[in-house]
Design a protein around this motif. Structure first.
Motif, PDB file in Angstrom:
ATOM      1  N   GLN A  89      25.606   1.122 -47.118  1.00  0.00           N
ATOM      2  CA  GLN A  89      25.929   0.211 -48.312  1.00  0.00           C
ATOM      3  C   GLN A  89      25.403   0.841 -49.542  1.00  0.00           C
ATOM      4  O   GLN A  89      24.463   1.672 -49.387  1.00  0.00           O
ATOM      5  N   ALA A  90      26.189   0.695 -50.539  1.00  0.00           N
ATOM      6  CA  ALA A  90      25.728   1.072 -51.870  1.00  0.00           C
ATOM      7  C   ALA A  90      25.840   0.055 -52.858  1.00  0.00           C
ATOM      8  O   ALA A  90      26.933  -0.343 -52.877  1.00  0.00           O
ATOM      9  N   SER A  91      24.917  -0.033 -53.917  1.00  0.00           N
ATOM     10  CA  SER A  91      25.331  -0.618 -55.129  1.00  0.00           C
ATOM     11  C   SER A  91      25.649   0.325 -56.270  1.00  0.00           C
ATOM     12  O   SER A  91      25.058   1.406 -56.359  1.00  0.00           O
ATOM     13  N   MET A  92      26.417  -0.240 -57.097  1.00  0.00           N
ATOM     14  CA  MET A  92      27.028   0.615 -58.357  1.00  0.00           C
ATOM     15  C   MET A  92      26.866  -0.138 -59.535  1.00  0.00           C
ATOM     16  O   MET A  92      26.661  -1.381 -59.520  1.00  0.00           O
ATOM     17  N   GLY A  93      26.174   0.793 -60.740  1.00  0.00           N
ATOM     18  CA  GLY A  93      26.035   0.276 -61.944  1.00  0.00           C
ATOM     19  C   GLY A  93      26.423   1.029 -62.923  1.00  0.00           C
ATOM     20  O   GLY A  93      26.841   2.219 -62.706  1.00  0.00           O
ATOM     21  N   CYS A  94      26.472   0.862 -64.247  1.00  0.00           N
ATOM     22  CA  CYS A  94      26.909   1.543 -65.354  1.00  0.00           C
ATOM     23  C   CYS A  94      26.614   1.101 -66.532  1.00  0.00           C
ATOM     24  O   CYS A  94      26.399  -0.108 -66.852  1.00  0.00           O
TER      25      CYS A  94
END
Length: 180
Positions: A89-94
């Motif tokens: 799993q991975a979380s993404m942000g920006c």
């Protein structure tokens, strides 16, 4: 040094010289709307710059907290990140400088990093969590093909009020079915 090139962007590891531009983005009123005041302290962003630089050297690498550089100008214009978790799993942000919003640059950066995550890191699921009022972030996630998985009512308290949060996600199998 990690980097991805897109049509308009160079997505790369953070460098010490990115610090001032990163701090400046964090001080924009529009950027701060969905963050607690303590999360917007300039010194916190200076420390984050150093943390992101250090994380780039971790083995195995668990975090891709990357700078977005505009190829035409060489300017640091924002950040995009993929934080690896257990079970593929991975979380993404920006975050993007206000002066570069509305030009489809964040979708370009996020697509490139998600594609890297699915294709090169074999991530099974990428998700993002955001404040329910952050319509731009939700719109970006939907443009990436993410679907809403959860809506948490009055989940975070800051700026004197309770805020809803939403979780959006996409599976590798769904990503692979998207038109290119």
């Amino acid at each position: 040094m990690f980097q991805l090139k897109t049509e308009h962007l160079l997505i790369r590891d953070m460098r010490p010289e990115d610090e001032d531009a990163f701090v400046a983005i964090s001080q924009d009123e529009k950027y701060q709307r969905f963050y607690d005041e303590s999360d917007c302290d300039p010194n916190k962003y200076r420390k984050l710059t150093q943390l992101f630089i250090a994380q780039a050297n971790e083995v195995p690498r668990r975090s891709y907290q990357l700078a977005i550089e505009h190829q035409a100008t060489g300017a640091f214009i924002g950040t995009v990140c993929l934080r690896l978790e257990d079970n593929r799993q991975a979380s993404m942000g920006c975050g993007l400088s206000r002066h570069h919003q509305g030009q489809n640059l964040m979708i370009e950066a996020a697509r490139a990093l998600a594609d890297f995550g699915f294709q090169e890191l074999n991530i099974h699921r990428i998700y993002a969590e955001t404040i329910g009022e952050n319509k731009a972030a939700i719109h970006l996630c939907r443009r990436l093909g993410m679907r809403q998985e959860a809506h948490f009512h009055q989940h975070r308290f800051f700026k004197g009020q309770w805020w809803d949060t939403v979780v959006l996600a996409i599976l590798k199998s769904e990503w692979e079915q998207l038109p290119r």
